[in-house]
Design a protein around this motif. Structure first.
Motif, PDB file in Angstrom:
ATOM      1  N   GLY A 185     -54.486  36.724 -21.541  1.00 30.30           N
ATOM      2  CA  GLY A 185     -55.811  36.631 -22.134  1.00 30.30           C
ATOM      3  C   GLY A 185     -55.831  35.957 -23.494  1.00 30.30           C
ATOM      4  O   GLY A 185     -56.851  35.987 -24.188  1.00 30.30           O
ATOM      5  N   THR A 186     -54.719  35.346 -23.906  1.00 36.64           N
ATOM      6  CA  THR A 186     -54.660  34.638 -25.185  1.00 36.64           C
ATOM      7  C   THR A 186     -53.693  33.465 -25.081  1.00 36.64           C
ATOM      8  O   THR A 186     -52.750  33.495 -24.287  1.00 36.64           O
ATOM      9  CB  THR A 186     -54.203  35.572 -26.323  1.00 36.64           C
ATOM     10  N   ASP A 187     -53.961  32.425 -25.884  1.00 35.05           N
ATOM     11  CA  ASP A 187     -53.074  31.270 -25.939  1.00 35.05           C
ATOM     12  C   ASP A 187     -52.241  31.262 -27.219  1.00 35.05           C
ATOM     13  O   ASP A 187     -51.649  30.241 -27.580  1.00 35.05           O
ATOM     14  CB  ASP A 187     -53.885  29.963 -25.862  1.00 35.05           C
ATOM     15  N   ASP A 188     -52.191  32.400 -27.912  1.00 38.72           N
ATOM     16  CA  ASP A 188     -51.476  32.456 -29.186  1.00 38.72           C
ATOM     17  C   ASP A 188     -49.974  32.272 -29.020  1.00 38.72           C
ATOM     18  O   ASP A 188     -49.305  31.769 -29.935  1.00 38.72           O
ATOM     19  CB  ASP A 188     -51.739  33.801 -29.883  1.00 38.72           C
ATOM     20  N   PHE A 189     -49.438  32.685 -27.858  1.00 40.92           N
ATOM     21  CA  PHE A 189     -47.992  32.637 -27.658  1.00 40.92           C
ATOM     22  C   PHE A 189     -47.673  31.924 -26.349  1.00 40.92           C
ATOM     23  O   PHE A 189     -48.357  32.128 -25.339  1.00 40.92           O
ATOM     24  CB  PHE A 189     -47.411  34.054 -27.626  1.00 40.92           C
ATOM     25  N   PRO A 190     -46.611  31.109 -26.312  1.00 39.60           N
ATOM     26  CA  PRO A 190     -46.235  30.402 -25.080  1.00 39.60           C
ATOM     27  C   PRO A 190     -45.571  31.342 -24.079  1.00 39.60           C
ATOM     28  O   PRO A 190     -45.041  32.401 -24.442  1.00 39.60           O
ATOM     29  CB  PRO A 190     -45.252  29.342 -25.577  1.00 39.60           C
ATOM     30  N   SER A 191     -45.580  30.959 -22.819  1.00 40.74           N
ATOM     31  CA  SER A 191     -44.883  31.723 -21.784  1.00 40.74           C
ATOM     32  C   SER A 191     -43.381  31.678 -22.036  1.00 40.74           C
ATOM     33  O   SER A 191     -42.823  30.624 -22.356  1.00 40.74           O
ATOM     34  CB  SER A 191     -45.190  31.145 -20.402  1.00 40.74           C
ATOM     35  N   THR A 192     -42.724  32.819 -21.870  1.00 41.64           N
ATOM     36  CA  THR A 192     -41.271  32.896 -22.118  1.00 41.64           C
ATOM     37  C   THR A 192     -40.568  33.722 -21.042  1.00 41.64           C
ATOM     38  O   THR A 192     -39.556  34.371 -21.309  1.00 41.64           O
ATOM     39  CB  THR A 192     -40.996  33.501 -23.512  1.00 41.64           C
ATOM     40  N   ASN A 193     -41.093  33.707 -19.826  1.00 39.59           N
ATOM     41  CA  ASN A 193     -40.480  34.456 -18.735  1.00 39.59           C
ATOM     42  C   ASN A 193     -39.046  33.975 -18.497  1.00 39.59           C
ATOM     43  O   ASN A 193     -38.795  32.786 -18.322  1.00 39.59           O
ATOM     44  CB  ASN A 193     -41.313  34.265 -17.460  1.00 39.59           C
TER      45      ASN A 193
END
Length: 299
Positions: A185-193
């Motif tokens: 629900g936010t674009d503040d942090f990139p995906s890091t899976n």
């Protein structure tokens, strides 16, 4: 003195930019492994606390404790344990971070100059997948990167100058992070899976200025950190994907003031801010300002 004041203005005047935070990855703080107490003391204990500001208004409180054993004029060994509290819009999470084991060898001093070498390891206490209420958290809220890292470093000391270079190499990746920005629900942090981090290279220059009574030392530092490649993660289609712009150069300025009560006791204040930044810092180490206090006791 004018040059010193000018440097202070620079260091404290740019704290609204962003950079890789030093205390988290580890490579910026291992220079303490090159420093030794008075030769008559064989043991040193350090207790420190670091406050810093990250992206999306995340605040950090990161205490640590370390112990250094000096075997002789050549060999010393340092162990260190960190803890981190991250507070932001996702909530608050506190957890042990990493354990450091660092060995240092000092070569014979010649004409006011001395080389030393460093070898160390960092071990995580978590797999970087801490959650709040069952929800996955970005690396900005994790207390460790979840990797076992190798440190290789060297330092050259000449009169009041210190120059050191180091490599931080992830050798075993235990990272099990499961954060996807698509579901947050936010674009503040990139995906890091299932994040995989590349090595870092560091070069630092510092200059020591002592007051006439030698009670206070001022030490401005300039740090160049180069991230040797783009980090990767596993996307929602289970495919490994590079994070564009995550490689490159970061330049940090750091000012350290140390007050010596006597030969055995001292207290240190430090502040750090960035000058040059990478395009993106998916490892969660982004900091706009870092302030630390450290107490050291030797016996």
């Amino acid at each position: 003195m004018k040059k010193i004041l000018f440097l202070l203005v620079i260091v404290f005047g740019v704290n609204k930019t962003w950079a890789q935070g030093c205390s988290d990855a580890g490579i910026c703080s291992i220079n303490h492994g090159f420093q030794t107490a008075e030769k008559q003391f064989k043991n040193t204990i350090e207790v420190a606390a670091v406050y810093s500001l990250g992206e999306a208004d995340v605040q950090y409180f990161s205490p640590y404790v370390s112990y250094t054993k000096r075997f002789n004029d050549r060999y010393s060994f340092t162990s260190k344990v960190t803890l981190s509290t991250a507070h932001g819009s996702f909530g608050t999470r506190t957890q042990l971070g990493d354990a450091f084991l660092i060995g240092n060898y000092s070569f014979k001093e010649k004409k006011n100059s001395q080389w030393s070498a460093l070898l160390g390891f960092k071990f995580p206490f978590t797999a970087s997948n801490l959650k709040i209420n069952g929800y996955s958290l970005p690396l900005d809220y994790q207390s460790s990167l979840g990797t076992i890292d190798l440190f290789l470093g060297t330092n050259f000391h000449y009169r009041r100058w210190d120059f050191n270079a180091a490599l931080q190499i992830p050798v075993i990746n235990l990272n099990k992070n499961s954060y996807f920005k698509e579901y947050s629900g936010t674009d503040d942090f990139p995906s890091t899976n299932l994040f995989e981090r590349k090595p870092d290279a560091l070069w630092r220059a510092s200059y020591s200025i002592k007051t006439p009574n030698k009670k206070i030392t001022f030490k401005p530092n300039l740090l160049f950190i180069y991230h040797l490649g783009e980090d990767t993660y596993e996307n929602i289609f289970s495919q490994r994907e590079s994070i564009k712009g995550s490689d490159g150069l970061t330049v940090n300025g750091n000012w350290i003031t140390t007050y010596y009560f006597n030969k055995q006791n001292s207290i240190e204040l430090s502040a750090a801010v960035p000058f040059v930044v990478r395009d993106i810092r998916p490892d969660g180490l982004t900091r706009s300002f870092v302030l630390g206090i450290l107490y050291q006791y030797s016996f």
